[in-house]
Design a protein around this motif. Structure first.
Motif, PDB file in Angstrom:
ATOM      1  N   CYS A  30      31.531 -63.954 -15.905  1.00 25.70           N
ATOM      2  CA  CYS A  30      31.184 -63.229 -17.120  1.00 25.70           C
ATOM      3  C   CYS A  30      32.036 -63.762 -18.264  1.00 25.70           C
ATOM      4  O   CYS A  30      33.244 -63.940 -18.113  1.00 25.70           O
ATOM      5  CB  CYS A  30      31.440 -61.735 -16.901  1.00 25.70           C
ATOM      6  SG  CYS A  30      31.123 -60.720 -18.338  1.00 25.70           S
ATOM      7  N   SER A  32      32.514 -63.071 -22.550  1.00 25.20           N
ATOM      8  CA  SER A  32      32.169 -62.206 -23.682  1.00 25.20           C
ATOM      9  C   SER A  32      32.680 -62.793 -24.983  1.00 25.20           C
ATOM     10  O   SER A  32      33.761 -63.376 -25.033  1.00 25.20           O
ATOM     11  CB  SER A  32      32.773 -60.817 -23.505  1.00 25.20           C
ATOM     12  OG  SER A  32      32.228 -60.177 -22.401  1.00 25.20           O
ATOM     13  N   THR A  37      27.672 -60.702 -24.479  1.00 22.35           N
ATOM     14  CA  THR A  37      28.253 -60.872 -23.151  1.00 22.35           C
ATOM     15  C   THR A  37      27.262 -61.646 -22.298  1.00 22.35           C
ATOM     16  O   THR A  37      26.070 -61.344 -22.298  1.00 22.35           O
ATOM     17  CB  THR A  37      28.553 -59.507 -22.506  1.00 22.35           C
ATOM     18  OG1 THR A  37      29.473 -58.813 -23.339  1.00 22.35           O
ATOM     19  CG2 THR A  37      29.155 -59.682 -21.131  1.00 22.35           C
ATOM     20  N   TRP A  74      28.879 -54.229 -22.685  1.00 21.11           N
ATOM     21  CA  TRP A  74      28.564 -54.832 -21.388  1.00 21.11           C
ATOM     22  C   TRP A  74      29.671 -55.683 -20.804  1.00 21.11           C
ATOM     23  O   TRP A  74      29.662 -55.988 -19.616  1.00 21.11           O
ATOM     24  CB  TRP A  74      27.277 -55.649 -21.481  1.00 21.11           C
ATOM     25  CG  TRP A  74      26.123 -54.763 -21.772  1.00 21.11           C
ATOM     26  CD1 TRP A  74      25.447 -54.633 -22.952  1.00 21.11           C
ATOM     27  CD2 TRP A  74      25.525 -53.835 -20.874  1.00 21.11           C
ATOM     28  NE1 TRP A  74      24.474 -53.681 -22.838  1.00 21.11           N
ATOM     29  CE2 TRP A  74      24.490 -53.173 -21.561  1.00 21.11           C
ATOM     30  CE3 TRP A  74      25.760 -53.477 -19.557  1.00 21.11           C
ATOM     31  CZ2 TRP A  74      23.706 -52.196 -20.986  1.00 21.11           C
ATOM     32  CZ3 TRP A  74      24.972 -52.507 -18.973  1.00 21.11           C
ATOM     33  CH2 TRP A  74      23.964 -51.881 -19.684  1.00 21.11           C
ATOM     34  N   ILE A  77      31.496 -53.868 -17.958  1.00 22.37           N
ATOM     35  CA  ILE A  77      30.554 -53.576 -16.876  1.00 22.37           C
ATOM     36  C   ILE A  77      30.225 -54.851 -16.098  1.00 22.37           C
ATOM     37  O   ILE A  77      30.304 -54.888 -14.863  1.00 22.37           O
ATOM     38  CB  ILE A  77      29.273 -52.923 -17.447  1.00 22.37           C
ATOM     39  CG1 ILE A  77      29.612 -51.563 -18.059  1.00 22.37           C
ATOM     40  CG2 ILE A  77      28.206 -52.787 -16.365  1.00 22.37           C
ATOM     41  CD1 ILE A  77      28.497 -50.977 -18.897  1.00 22.37           C
ATOM     42  N   TYR A  78      29.855 -55.913 -16.809  1.00 19.29           N
ATOM     43  CA  TYR A  78      29.510 -57.170 -16.138  1.00 19.29           C
ATOM     44  C   TYR A  78      30.722 -57.810 -15.473  1.00 19.29           C
ATOM     45  O   TYR A  78      30.605 -58.457 -14.440  1.00 19.29           O
ATOM     46  CB  TYR A  78      28.893 -58.155 -17.129  1.00 19.29           C
ATOM     47  CG  TYR A  78      27.473 -57.838 -17.532  1.00 19.29           C
ATOM     48  CD1 TYR A  78      26.712 -56.905 -16.843  1.00 19.29           C
ATOM     49  CD2 TYR A  78      26.884 -58.489 -18.597  1.00 19.29           C
ATOM     50  CE1 TYR A  78      25.418 -56.624 -17.210  1.00 19.29           C
ATOM     51  CE2 TYR A  78      25.586 -58.219 -18.978  1.00 19.29           C
ATOM     52  CZ  TYR A  78      24.851 -57.283 -18.282  1.00 19.29           C
ATOM     53  OH  TYR A  78      23.563 -57.016 -18.651  1.00 19.29           O
TER      54      TYR A  78
END
Length: 137
Positions: A30, A32, A37, A74, A77-78
Motif C-alpha cells: 500500500c 498513500s 491511496t 483508505w 485501512i489498506y
C-alpha cells in the motif's frame, strides 16, 4: 504474469516440487499520497519447499508500513489489510498458476474400449432417440 523464482526450472521438476509443498504467492503493498491511496499486488513469487513465505514478503510489509498510512481515509485501512495478508504468508495462488503453466494430463491413457464407462461422445445406433433435440411440431 511474471513469476519470480522459476527461471530455468523444467516443468517436470516444477511439478515434483509443487507436490512436495512449493507455493506460488502474491504479496500486497500500500502506498498513500495524502488523498490518494494505492493498494497493489506484487508479481507472483515461487516459494520452494522449505523456504519461508514470510521472509519473501518482508519488503512489501515494510513498504506498506512506511508509505501506506498517510492517505485519508483508505491509507490505514489498506495498510492493515496488506500487513495481515503479508504477515500471513501472502496470498496463495498455487492452484491457479499451476493450472496455467503446467501441461495438462490426458483424460485417458488410451482410447476407451466400446462398452466401457464413460461412453464415447456422440449418438450410437442402440441409443434411444433424444426427444428434446427434435424440432417442435
Amino acid at each position: 504474469m511474471k513469476i519470480i523464482g522459476i527461471e530455468g526450472l523444467p516443468p517436470q521438476q516444477l511439478a515434483e516440487e509443487l507436490q512436495q509443498g512449493a507455493k506460488f504467492v502474491i504479496y500486497q503493498y500500500c502506498i498513500s499520497i495524502i488523498v490518494m491511496t494505492f493498494r497493489r499486488g506484487s508479481d507472483v513469487y515461487y516459494i520452494r519447499p522449505g523456504e519461508s513465505r514470510h521472509v519473501k514478503g518482508i519488503g512489501f510489509t515494510l513498504l506498506s508500513l512506511v508509505a501506506g498510512w498517510w492517505g485519508f481515509p483508505w491509507g490505514p485501512i489498506y495498510t492493515v489489510t496488506s500487513l495481515v495478508t503479508n504477515l500471513g504468508g501472502g496470498k496463495d495462488v498455487t492452484a491457479e498458476v499451476a493450472a496455467s503453466i503446467l501441461p495438462r494430463q490426458p483424460m485417458y491413457a488410451a482410447a476407451p474400449q466400446p462398452g466401457t464407462w464413460p461412453p464415447p461422445p456422440g449418438p450410437t445406433a442402440d441409443a434411444p432417440p433424444n426427444y428434446y433435440s427434435q424440432p417442435p411440431r
